[in-house]
Write an enzyme that holds these catalytic residues in place. Structure first.
Site, short mmCIF file in Angstrom:
data_model
loop_
_atom_site.label_atom_id
_atom_site.label_comp_id
_atom_site.label_asym_id
_atom_site.label_seq_id
_atom_site.Cartn_x
_atom_site.Cartn_y
_atom_site.Cartn_z
N LYS A 198 -2.63 -10.73 -13.89
CA LYS A 198 -3.08 -12.43 -13.66
C LYS A 198 -2.32 -12.67 -12.24
O LYS A 198 -1.46 -12.10 -11.57
CB LYS A 198 -2.19 -13.19 -14.63
C1 LIG Z 1 -9.16 -15.92 -20.83
C2 LIG Z 1 -8.01 -15.10 -21.30
N1 LIG Z 1 -7.30 -15.90 -22.38
C3 LIG Z 1 -6.25 -15.14 -22.99
C4 LIG Z 1 -5.80 -14.09 -22.31
C5 LIG Z 1 -4.50 -13.56 -23.11
O1 LIG Z 1 -3.34 -13.69 -22.49
P1 LIG Z 1 -1.97 -12.54 -22.92
O2 LIG Z 1 -2.35 -11.30 -22.56
O3 LIG Z 1 -1.06 -13.15 -21.91
O4 LIG Z 1 -1.93 -12.79 -24.28
C6 LIG Z 1 -6.59 -13.37 -21.27
C7 LIG Z 1 -5.91 -12.25 -20.80
O5 LIG Z 1 -6.04 -11.35 -20.55
C8 LIG Z 1 -7.36 -14.08 -20.77
O6 LIG Z 1 -7.84 -13.52 -19.83
#
Ligand SMILES: Cc1ncc(COP(=O)(O)O)c(C=O)c1O
Length: 396
Positions: A198
Site C-alpha cells: 500500500k
Molecule cells: C480495497 C481494499 N479493501 C480492503 C483491503 C484489506 O486490507 P488489509 O490487508 O489491510 O486487511 C485491501 C487490501 O488489500 C484493499 O485493497
C-alpha cells in the site's frame, strides 16, 4: 541505494522479477524508529500507537483515528458501528479486494454487489447502488479504486436521503480528495490499509477514522476484547483490573509497526507526489498505445493517491497472454481485481448474479508496476513491453 533498504535487494526474494509490481524502500530513520521500540521492551499497543493515531488524524483532518491490525479489521468494526447485523444488507462493489465484502459476512449480514460505472471509471456506480436498495439495506461501502475518488459526494446524498450509513474503504487512497475534502471523511467511518504493497505500508496494519465520538469509542473498545482498560493502562498504574463489556476482538496494532508508521507518515506526501508524477507520465505514454483503455484518463491526479496503475485491454481474451509476455520481459503485472462474486465461495452464495461491466473489467484489467523510486527508464520498459505484447497478441 545509499541509506535505504529495499525488498528488491533481499536474498529471500530471489524469484522477484526485475521490475516488480511494488517495491518497498525504507529510510534509515524508519529502521532506527523500529530498533528504538525493540530496545524499549514495550511491544504491544501503547504510546507510539497513540502518537501515530494523533498524527494520522491531524493529517487527515478527522476527529478520531483508531489504529487496528488491518483494514479488514477496520471494515469489520466500521460495519458493526453502522449497526450492521444478521438479516441486514450492505451494498458493496465486486470490483475490489475480497475484504470489503468478507467483513459484511463477519457481521452475519449479506453483501449486495453493485456495478462500477465503466472501464474508464471503475468506481461504484451510484445509480446502480440506488437500484439495489431494499428495506434490508443498512449501509453502502464505497471503494476509492486505485486511489482515485469515487462519486462519494453523490453516494453521501443518496445515503442521507435513504437513511443509510456510508462507509468508505480508503485502503487505496490515503491523502486523496474530492472537492478539496479528504477521502475517508465523507461517511460514518473510513478504513485504511497499511498492507505491504500500500501507499503507506508496514507489512500489516489498518486504521478506522471517524468524526463520531460513539463510533470511535466502539472501535477502541472492540479492537481489544471490549476491555475497560488496556495492558498499557495497567502498566502505567492507571488501574489494576478490567471488565469485559461486550464482544470484542484482538484487532490491536503493535508498537514496532506504529513506530514504523509514524516514521513513514512523515514522507507519505513526498511519496505520493512522486506517484503522481509517474502516473501522469504513464497516462501520457499509455494513452498512445492502440487497444488500451486507461482508467481515470484526464482526471486531476492531484486528487488521487495514485496507488496503482491500472489499464484495461480493449479486447477480451488477451489478459493472460499479455501478462505472460510481460513476465517474460521481467515485468510483473497483476489483476486488480478478479470480481468477488465470481470467486468459488461467493458463487455458491450468489450463483445467478451477473455484473457485466465488473466482469469485463476483471477479465481485461492489468496492473502495472508503480512505486515511488521507480525510474523513468523503468517506466519506459513497462510501456514498451506492453505495446509490444499487445501488438503481438493482436496479430495472432
Ligand atoms: C480495497 C481494499 N479493501 C480492503 C483491503 C484489506 O486490507 P488489509 O490487508 O489491510 O486487511 C485491501 C487490501 O488489500 C484493499 O485493497
Amino acid at each position: 541505494m545509499g541509506d535505504t533498504t529495499s525488498q528488491r535487494s533481499s536474498a529471500i526474494l530471489e524469484t522477484t522479477p526485475e521490475l516488480p509490481l511494488f517495491d518497498l524502500r525504507l529510510r534509515e530513520q524508519d529502521l532506527q524508529a523500529v530498533a528504538e521500540v525493540l530496545r524499549s521492551g514495550w511491544l504491544t499497543m501503547g504510546p507510539r500507537t497513540k502518537a501515530f493515531e494523533e498524527a494520522f488524524a491531524a493529517q487527515l483532518g478527522a476527529r478520531h483515528a483508531v489504529a487496528v491490525s488491518s483494514c479488514t479489521a477496520a471494515l469489520h468494526l466500521a460495519y458493526l458501528a453502522a449497526g450492521v447485523g444478521p438479516g441486514d444488507e450492505v451494498i458493496v462493489p465486486s470490483f475490489t479486494f475480497a475484504a470489503t465484502a468478507n467483513a459484511v459476512l463477519y457481521c452475519g449480514a449479506t453483501p449486495v454487489f453493485a456495478e462500477i460505472v465503466s472501464r474508464e471509471r471503475p468506481s461504484l456506480d451510484p445509480e446502480d447502488v440506488e437500484r439495489r436498495i431494499t428495506p434490508r439495506t443498512k449501509a453502502v461501502c464505497v471503494v476509492h479504486y486505485a486511489g482515485y475518488p469515487a462519486a462519494v459526494d453523490r453516494l453521501r446524498e443518496l445515503c442521507d436521503a435513504r437513511g443509510l450509513q456510508l462507509i468508505e474503504d480508503v485502503a487505496h487512497a490515503p491523502s486523496a480528495t474530492l472537492a478539496g475534502r479528504k477521502l475517508g471523511t465523507w461517511g460514518l467511518a473510513g478504513t485504511f490499509s497499511f498492507f505491504s504493497n500500500k501507499v503507506l505500508s508496514v507489512g500489516e496494519g489498518g486504521l478506522l477514522c471517524t468524526d463520531s465520538d460513539e463510533v470511535a469509542a466502539l472501535a477502541r473498545s472492540r479492537r481489544s476484547h471490549a476491555m475497560t482498560s488496556g495492558t498499557w493502562d495497567r502498566h502505567e498504574g492507571r488501574t489494576d483490573t478490567y471488565d469485559v463489556v461486550g464482544l470484542g476482538y484482538n484487532y490491536r496494532l503493535d508498537e514496532p509497526r506504529s513506530a514504523l508508521l509514524l516514521s513513514r507518515l512523515e514522507h507519505m506526501e513526498e511519496d505520493i507526489a512522486r506517484r503522481r508524477e509517474l502516473s501522469a507520465r504513464y497516462h501520457r505514454l499509455l494513452g498512445e498505445i492502440p487497444g488500451l483503455i486507461v482508467p481515470f484518463a484526464g482526471s486531476d491526479l492531484a486528487d488521487s493517491s495514485c496507488y496503482v496503475m491500472a489499464v484495461m485491454l480493449e479486447r477480451e481474451g488477451l489478459q493472460a497472454q499479455v501478462a505472460r509476455r510481460m513476465r517474460e520481459q521481467g515485468i510483473q503485472t497483476s489483476i486488480f481485481y478478479p470480481s468477488i462474486h465470481r470467486f468459488s465461495a461467493y458463487r455458491e452464495r450468489f450463483p445467478d448474479l451477473s455484473l457485466p461491466i465488473t466482469e469485463l473489467a476483471s477479465q481485461t484489467e492489468l496492473t502495472l508496476p508503480l512505486f515511488p523510486h521507480m525510474s523513468d527508464a523503468d517506466q519506459d520498459r513497462v510501456v514498451d513491453a506492453l505495446a509490444q505484447a499487445l501488438e503481438l497478441e493482436a496479430g495472432q
